[in-house]
Design a protein around this motif. Sequence first.
Motif, PDB file in Angstrom:
ATOM      1  N   THR A 143     -10.456 -10.468  -0.450  1.00 28.13           N
ATOM      2  CA  THR A 143      -9.167 -11.125  -0.674  1.00 28.13           C
ATOM      3  C   THR A 143      -8.022 -10.221  -0.251  1.00 28.13           C
ATOM      4  OG1 THR A 143     -10.114 -12.372  -2.527  1.00 28.13           O
ATOM      5  CG2 THR A 143      -7.711 -12.238  -2.408  1.00 28.13           C
ATOM      6  N   LEU A 144      -8.114  -8.942  -0.580  1.00 27.96           N
ATOM      7  CA  LEU A 144      -7.074  -7.991  -0.188  1.00 27.96           C
ATOM      8  C   LEU A 144      -6.931  -7.908   1.326  1.00 27.96           C
ATOM      9  CD1 LEU A 144      -7.581  -4.930  -2.590  1.00 27.96           C
ATOM     10  CD2 LEU A 144      -5.562  -6.400  -2.452  1.00 27.96           C
ATOM     11  N   PHE A 145      -8.035  -7.959   2.040  1.00 35.41           N
ATOM     12  CA  PHE A 145      -8.004  -7.828   3.501  1.00 35.41           C
ATOM     13  C   PHE A 145      -7.051  -8.846   4.115  1.00 35.41           C
ATOM     14  CE2 PHE A 145      -9.391  -8.223   7.848  1.00 35.41           C
ATOM     15  CZ  PHE A 145      -9.732  -6.935   8.223  1.00 35.41           C
ATOM     16  N   GLY A 146      -7.021 -10.039   3.540  1.00 38.79           N
ATOM     17  CA  GLY A 146      -6.049 -11.028   3.996  1.00 38.79           C
ATOM     18  C   GLY A 146      -6.515 -11.901   5.133  1.00 38.79           C
ATOM     19  N   VAL A 156      -7.556  -5.929  17.464  1.00 36.05           N
ATOM     20  CA  VAL A 156      -7.259  -4.631  16.854  1.00 36.05           C
ATOM     21  C   VAL A 156      -6.089  -4.757  15.885  1.00 36.05           C
ATOM     22  CG1 VAL A 156      -6.412  -2.295  17.316  1.00 36.05           C
ATOM     23  CG2 VAL A 156      -8.211  -3.282  18.755  1.00 36.05           C
ATOM     24  N   GLU A 157      -5.054  -5.492  16.267  1.00 36.24           N
ATOM     25  CA  GLU A 157      -3.899  -5.695  15.381  1.00 36.24           C
ATOM     26  C   GLU A 157      -4.326  -6.392  14.090  1.00 36.24           C
ATOM     27  OE1 GLU A 157       0.500  -7.914  15.434  1.00 36.24           O
ATOM     28  OE2 GLU A 157      -0.674  -7.739  17.287  1.00 36.24           O
ATOM     29  N   TYR A 158      -5.197  -7.384  14.222  1.00 30.94           N
ATOM     30  CA  TYR A 158      -5.685  -8.116  13.054  1.00 30.94           C
ATOM     31  C   TYR A 158      -6.491  -7.191  12.136  1.00 30.94           C
ATOM     32  CZ  TYR A 158      -7.606 -12.135  10.490  1.00 30.94           C
ATOM     33  OH  TYR A 158      -7.944 -13.046   9.510  1.00 30.94           O
ATOM     34  N   ALA A 159      -7.377  -6.403  12.724  1.00 30.75           N
ATOM     35  CA  ALA A 159      -8.187  -5.478  11.929  1.00 30.75           C
ATOM     36  C   ALA A 159      -7.317  -4.433  11.236  1.00 30.75           C
ATOM     37  CB  ALA A 159      -9.223  -4.800  12.817  1.00 30.75           C
ATOM     38  N   LEU A 160      -6.338  -3.906  11.951  1.00 31.63           N
ATOM     39  CA  LEU A 160      -5.444  -2.896  11.364  1.00 31.63           C
ATOM     40  C   LEU A 160      -4.658  -3.467  10.192  1.00 31.63           C
ATOM     41  CD1 LEU A 160      -4.070  -1.200  14.602  1.00 31.63           C
ATOM     42  CD2 LEU A 160      -5.499  -0.107  12.865  1.00 31.63           C
ATOM     43  N   ARG A 161      -4.182  -4.703  10.351  1.00 32.51           N
ATOM     44  CA  ARG A 161      -3.440  -5.329   9.256  1.00 32.51           C
ATOM     45  C   ARG A 161      -4.319  -5.453   8.023  1.00 32.51           C
ATOM     46  NH1 ARG A 161      -1.693 -11.561   9.514  1.00 32.51           N
ATOM     47  NH2 ARG A 161      -3.883 -11.726   8.841  1.00 32.51           N
ATOM     48  N   GLY A 162      -5.581  -5.866   8.225  1.00 32.20           N
ATOM     49  CA  GLY A 162      -6.480  -6.022   7.100  1.00 32.20           C
ATOM     50  C   GLY A 162      -6.824  -4.705   6.433  1.00 32.20           C
ATOM     51  N   ILE A 163      -7.087  -3.675   7.236  1.00 37.77           N
ATOM     52  CA  ILE A 163      -7.402  -2.355   6.672  1.00 37.77           C
ATOM     53  C   ILE A 163      -6.216  -1.828   5.870  1.00 37.77           C
ATOM     54  CG2 ILE A 163      -7.890   0.056   7.271  1.00 37.77           C
ATOM     55  CD1 ILE A 163      -9.396  -1.135   9.768  1.00 37.77           C
ATOM     56  N   ARG A 164      -5.038  -1.968   6.445  1.00 36.04           N
ATOM     57  CA  ARG A 164      -3.831  -1.517   5.734  1.00 36.04           C
ATOM     58  C   ARG A 164      -3.647  -2.295   4.435  1.00 36.04           C
ATOM     59  NH1 ARG A 164       1.654  -2.802   5.622  1.00 36.04           N
ATOM     60  NH2 ARG A 164       3.049  -0.998   5.342  1.00 36.04           N
ATOM     61  N   ASN A 165      -3.890  -3.595   4.465  1.00 35.60           N
ATOM     62  CA  ASN A 165      -3.793  -4.412   3.252  1.00 35.60           C
ATOM     63  C   ASN A 165      -4.717  -3.883   2.162  1.00 35.60           C
ATOM     64  OD1 ASN A 165      -1.855  -6.315   3.954  1.00 35.60           O
ATOM     65  ND2 ASN A 165      -3.323  -7.880   4.568  1.00 35.60           N
ATOM     66  N   LEU A 221      -5.972  -0.847   1.814  1.00 36.56           N
ATOM     67  CA  LEU A 221      -5.529   0.463   1.322  1.00 36.56           C
ATOM     68  C   LEU A 221      -4.283   0.337   0.437  1.00 36.56           C
ATOM     69  CD1 LEU A 221      -6.085   2.593   4.556  1.00 36.56           C
ATOM     70  CD2 LEU A 221      -7.602   2.344   2.572  1.00 36.56           C
ATOM     71  N   ILE A 222      -3.403  -0.600   0.759  1.00 35.75           N
ATOM     72  CA  ILE A 222      -2.241  -0.844  -0.111  1.00 35.75           C
ATOM     73  C   ILE A 222      -2.707  -1.398  -1.452  1.00 35.75           C
ATOM     74  CG2 ILE A 222      -0.181  -2.282  -0.415  1.00 35.75           C
ATOM     75  CD1 ILE A 222       0.231  -2.095   2.625  1.00 35.75           C
ATOM     76  N   GLY A 223      -3.619  -2.374  -1.401  1.00 32.55           N
ATOM     77  CA  GLY A 223      -4.114  -2.973  -2.635  1.00 32.55           C
ATOM     78  C   GLY A 223      -4.831  -1.988  -3.532  1.00 32.55           C
ATOM     79  N   LEU A 224      -5.455  -0.978  -2.938  1.00 30.68           N
ATOM     80  CA  LEU A 224      -6.147   0.065  -3.706  1.00 30.68           C
ATOM     81  C   LEU A 224      -5.228   1.224  -4.069  1.00 30.68           C
ATOM     82  CD1 LEU A 224      -9.525   0.199  -1.723  1.00 30.68           C
ATOM     83  CD2 LEU A 224      -9.083  -0.933  -3.917  1.00 30.68           C
TER      84      LEU A 224
END
Length: 361
Positions: free
Chosen positions: A172-175, A216-225, A227-230
């Motif tokens: 869910t966090l990944f978005g 890559v942009e999509y994956a980066l957004r999800g990874i960042r999401n 890490l923010i959520g954690l």
Amino acid sequence: MARKSGSEAHVWGGRAVAPGERLDLTLTASTSYSGTPIELPVQVWRGAKPGPAVFVTGAVHGDEINGTGTVRHIIQEEPFELVAGTLVLVPVVNISAFEQLSRYSPDRRDLNRSFPGSVDGSLSSRIAHVIFENVIARCDYGIDLHTAAVRRTNYPNVRADMEQEATARLATLFGAELLLNSKGPQGSLRRAALQVGCATITLEAGEVWKVEPAVVEYALRGIRNVLIGLKMVRGEVVKPSFRMVAEDTAWIRANEGGFLRFHVHPGDMVDEGQPLATNTSLAGRDLGVVVAPRDAIVLAMTTLPAVSPGDPVAHLAYSSEAAMRKMERALDKLPEDSLLTRLHDDLATNVMVSELDDTFG
């Protein structure tokens, strides 16, 4: 190797990582046919504050390099500051297959069916054992980046065991807009990780042998999401415009051999009975139409129009009628410059699409 605590939790590859430090290391998985070491490059980031450990892996299948491009972007561009916890970045897991631009290891095995591996098994099993013991089993969460297999393309989707609370939270966090609820195949990285308490999800997006900018942009957004959520990175989680959980998927296959005229793109919504592709002879004579058996979203497609009987044409994901209609309304409202719209357009360039009543020549 069990998850470590205390000062040992910050020792990776025999080297201590201080708060705020980044460490490059290599893990020796085995030896090649020439007797030289098979070494996996890893980078470890440690935040200034305590927090969870998260891994991001690419190229478990050696030809699926969108994940490699994503991890390399993080390493080279540093798109966020890690303030807490530990981030473990592995750009290529299956280095032997990567060097041959192949999905499979030199022993012709699928590494993503070899986890958790063993110290004295096949080459794939030994590589799996090293990455599992030294990275996966030492982390709390994981994100494994994949693409479609050769001659196919995947619309971005996250695969996760949504019955597990920690994994469902991570997904869910990944978005991602599209989630597939599944435990994962036996021997897969994410399934084995979950069995040792490391909640792990898989992103499937794009094609082999490419680093696609929008993917890559999509994956980066999800990874960042994530890490923010954690609370490992500062910022606000970017929420998706909709979220659909698919409980069931199916490959729709060609009944005859021939050359396909596609009528849909990856990511399109289709109605029951809607044509997906028309099978034609090389001279253009219609041999049959492949249709959607139910309302669905096109999760993946072949990019090779030449097919034999039984070859996969489109991978469809199914959800409830209410979820499908909600998704349809959300897609209609997306601006043209949104990431999802750009992804849809980019993936659409991989297949030539025509209306059903169009003819060639």
